[in-house]
Every structure is written in C-alpha cells, then in structure tokens.
Enzyme design. Structure first.
Site, PDB file in Angstrom:
ATOM      1  N   HIS A 219      -5.516   4.351   6.734  1.00  0.00           N
ATOM      2  CA  HIS A 219      -4.916   5.341   5.830  1.00  0.00           C
ATOM      3  C   HIS A 219      -3.450   5.596   6.144  1.00  0.00           C
ATOM      4  O   HIS A 219      -2.903   6.634   5.759  1.00  0.00           O
ATOM      5  CB  HIS A 219      -5.698   6.660   5.796  1.00  0.00           C
ATOM      6  CG  HIS A 219      -7.020   6.523   5.123  1.00  0.00           C
ATOM      7  ND1 HIS A 219      -7.158   6.168   3.815  1.00  0.00           N
ATOM      8  CD2 HIS A 219      -8.275   6.677   5.606  1.00  0.00           C
ATOM      9  CE1 HIS A 219      -8.442   6.119   3.507  1.00  0.00           C
ATOM     10  NE2 HIS A 219      -9.133   6.416   4.575  1.00  0.00           N
TER      11      HIS A 219
ATOM     12  N   ASP B 191      -3.046  -0.260   6.655  1.00  0.00           N
ATOM     13  CA  ASP B 191      -3.896  -0.716   5.551  1.00  0.00           C
ATOM     14  C   ASP B 191      -3.418  -2.054   5.003  1.00  0.00           C
ATOM     15  O   ASP B 191      -4.222  -2.919   4.647  1.00  0.00           O
ATOM     16  CB  ASP B 191      -3.931   0.324   4.429  1.00  0.00           C
ATOM     17  CG  ASP B 191      -4.801   1.534   4.764  1.00  0.00           C
ATOM     18  OD1 ASP B 191      -5.423   1.550   5.851  1.00  0.00           O
ATOM     19  OD2 ASP B 191      -4.843   2.460   3.943  1.00  0.00           O
TER      20      ASP B 191
ATOM     21  N   ASP C 200       0.852  -1.180   0.000  1.00  0.00           N
ATOM     22  CA  ASP C 200       0.000   0.000   0.000  1.00  0.00           C
ATOM     23  C   ASP C 200       0.890   1.232   0.000  1.00  0.00           C
ATOM     24  O   ASP C 200       1.972   1.222   0.595  1.00  0.00           O
ATOM     25  CB  ASP C 200      -0.896   0.025   1.243  1.00  0.00           C
ATOM     26  CG  ASP C 200      -1.837   1.220   1.233  1.00  0.00           C
ATOM     27  OD1 ASP C 200      -2.794   1.206   0.436  1.00  0.00           O
ATOM     28  OD2 ASP C 200      -1.609   2.172   1.998  1.00  0.00           O
TER      29      ASP C 200
END
Length: 180
Positions: free
Chosen positions: A156, A161, A7
């Site tokens: 976030h 994540d 991510d």
C-alpha cells in the site's frame, strides 16, 4: 514487452474529489523489470485554489502516508509533467488500472494535460484469466499465487506495490503467453 507499471496512493476513491499523494512506477523492458528506471515521489495534495488538502484518517490507515510526510513534497502540478515524460508513449500497467487510470485522466485534465497511453493492461484482469477458479484477485493474493512478496513496509505504498505488480505482470504474461 515494454511497458510502464505504475501505482498511485490517494486521499480517497473519487478521481474528481480526491487527490494523488504518491506516484510510483517502474519500466519493464523485454520482459525484465528494470529497477534503475523508476519514478517514485510523494505528492503534496492541494485543491484548485492551491489550498493544502488534509489526508483523511481512513486513507492514512490504508497507505500510512500522513500530512507531515507530504508537507515538503512537490505539488502535482510539478510532478505530473515529469511523470508523463517518464511514461512517454509506453503502454501502462496497473493493478485495477481503471482506478489508477481514472485518477490520472482526471488529474491530467485538471492540469491542462492529457493521459492517453496507447494501451492499458490490468493485472487484476490478467489474474482473472490466469486463475479463473479463484474468487479474489487482490494484489496480496495474486502475489501469493505467483510466489512474490512485498518489501517490508512496501504494501500500500506506491513503489512497493509497483515492484510486486511489475513482477506479477511479467509472470502473468508468461503464464498466458501474451506479448505486450
């Protein structure tokens, strides 16, 4: 099922104009998330001339990463080769892999490197297959559907994540009975 789940957090939505400010990744081996095999770093955003880029307030509101947090972080030119080594020739997974993969392709190209994993899996697409009657497939909602939760302050942020995305990937693959 051996993959790298990753991510990114960025300064905006454009892979060509915006910069990566955080990369998080975990390895999944044989259907198990391997917490010990992780990649997690903030990135100091700079432009092609080496000038430091400011993180817009709109992006800070989403991920909470400020200019002061990345002031002493390594630049992408140093981080990217390490991340590519971490991924190696593994397939990759991301929630909305088109976004994260697009940033990786653009960043690699700018640094004379190549982002070309043998396979890209998208937990958003897998969620659409597993839960076809649902209207939204955002990571928060997918986590709820699968009984997963984010660590405090983890939503976030790349590694927070990634932890949820990795577990979601494993559960979605089991639910869909798909081998990776």
């Amino acid at each position: 099922m051996n993959v790298v789940v990753f991510d990114l957090e960025t300064t905006g939505l454009s892979p060509e104009r915006d910069a990566i400010v955080e990369i998080g990744a975990l390895r999944v081996r044989d259907g198990q998330v391997v917490e010990a095999e992780r990649f997690d770093t903030l990135v100091r955003p700079v432009n092609a001339a080496g000038d430091v880029l400011r993180i817009p307030w709109q992006a800070q509101r989403v991920h909470g990463i400020s200019d002061s947090m990345v002031r002493d972080a390594p630049q992408l030119a140093h981080v990217l080769p390490e991340f590519l080594d971490f991924v190696g020739d593994s397939p990759v997974v991301a929630h909305n892999v088109g976004f994260d993969g697009g940033f990786m392709r653009a960043a690699a190209r700018r640094h004379g490197l190549v982002w070309s994993p043998p396979q890209e899996y998208c937990t958003m697409q897998l969620s659409r297959r597993a839960f076809p009657g649902e209207r939204s497939h955002k990571l928060d909602l997918l986590a709820q559907r699968l009984g997963l939760s984010f660590a405090p302050g983890g939503r976030h942020r790349s590694f927070g994540d990634v932890q949820v995305t990795a577990e979601a990937f494993v559960r979605l693959m089991e639910r869909l009975r798909v081998g990776a």
